[in-house]
Design a protein around this motif. Structure first.
Motif, mmCIF file in Angstrom:
data_model
loop_
_atom_site.group_PDB
_atom_site.id
_atom_site.type_symbol
_atom_site.label_atom_id
_atom_site.label_comp_id
_atom_site.label_asym_id
_atom_site.label_seq_id
_atom_site.Cartn_x
_atom_site.Cartn_y
_atom_site.Cartn_z
ATOM 1 N N PHE A 79 41.375 48.545 34.812
ATOM 2 C CA PHE A 79 40.216 48.825 35.649
ATOM 3 C C PHE A 79 38.927 48.678 34.840
ATOM 4 N N SER A 82 37.929 45.213 34.464
ATOM 5 C CA SER A 82 37.587 44.513 35.705
ATOM 6 C C SER A 82 36.093 44.642 35.981
ATOM 7 N N PHE A 125 41.746 52.270 40.688
ATOM 8 C CA PHE A 125 41.663 51.304 41.781
ATOM 9 C C PHE A 125 41.801 52.069 43.088
ATOM 10 N N GLN A 130 43.670 45.902 45.461
ATOM 11 C CA GLN A 130 42.639 45.828 44.426
ATOM 12 C C GLN A 130 43.283 45.768 43.030
ATOM 13 N N TYR A 131 44.323 46.564 42.830
ATOM 14 C CA TYR A 131 45.058 46.589 41.570
ATOM 15 C C TYR A 131 45.714 45.230 41.292
#
Length: 146
Positions: A79, A82, A125, A130-131
């Protein structure tokens, strides 16, 4: 707002902490200051729960994390790497305070707020989609998107 420099620094510090390279105190001393919610939330609701701040030590030997814990930590790092904004809500201070002093009878904890919001199993997430997108996009936990 995404603070790439602070996210990268926190991700590296987490990796060093979990690998037993640095102590818990060294980790806390090096924490970046940032206005990116992800930096504070991943530390406060994630990493800080991995160790005790009552003594200085490394996460090695009997203090080492289990494979399951390492998997969760890998998700936090993914995360941070990202470019996804942190979207989880926090309970207001007043609600958290009332909840803690009343042993849950009044107010609301952040965990209760989260349970209303999204899928806890993928925090930070918001959901599995999304993950999975982050895994493919960065190549950290899955195939690199070419």
């Amino acid at each position: 707002m995404i603070d790439r420099e602070s996210r990268n620094k926190l991700a590296e510090l987490i990796r060093h902490l979990v690998a037993g390279i640095i102590t818990n105190d060294e980790f806390e001393d090096a924490l970046p200051q940032s206005k990116d919610d992800a930096v504070w939330e991943v530390f406060h609701h994630g990493v800080w729960c991995l160790y005790s701040d009552m003594k200085e030590y490394k996460l090695r030997g009997k203090e080492a994390l289990s494979n399951e814990e390492r998997s969760v930590v890998a998700r936090w790092i993914l995360f941070l790497k990202s470019d996804i904004e942190y979207k989880w809500p926090s309970a207001r201070f007043r609600d958290r305070f009332l909840n803690s002093i009343s042993f849950g009878a009044f107010g609301q904890s952040t965990l209760e707020k989260w349970q209303e919001h999204s899928e806890l199993a993928y925090w930070p997430f918001t959901d599995i989609a999304q993950y999975n997108k982050a895994k493919l996009g960065k190549g950290y936990l899955g195939a690199k998107n070419t």
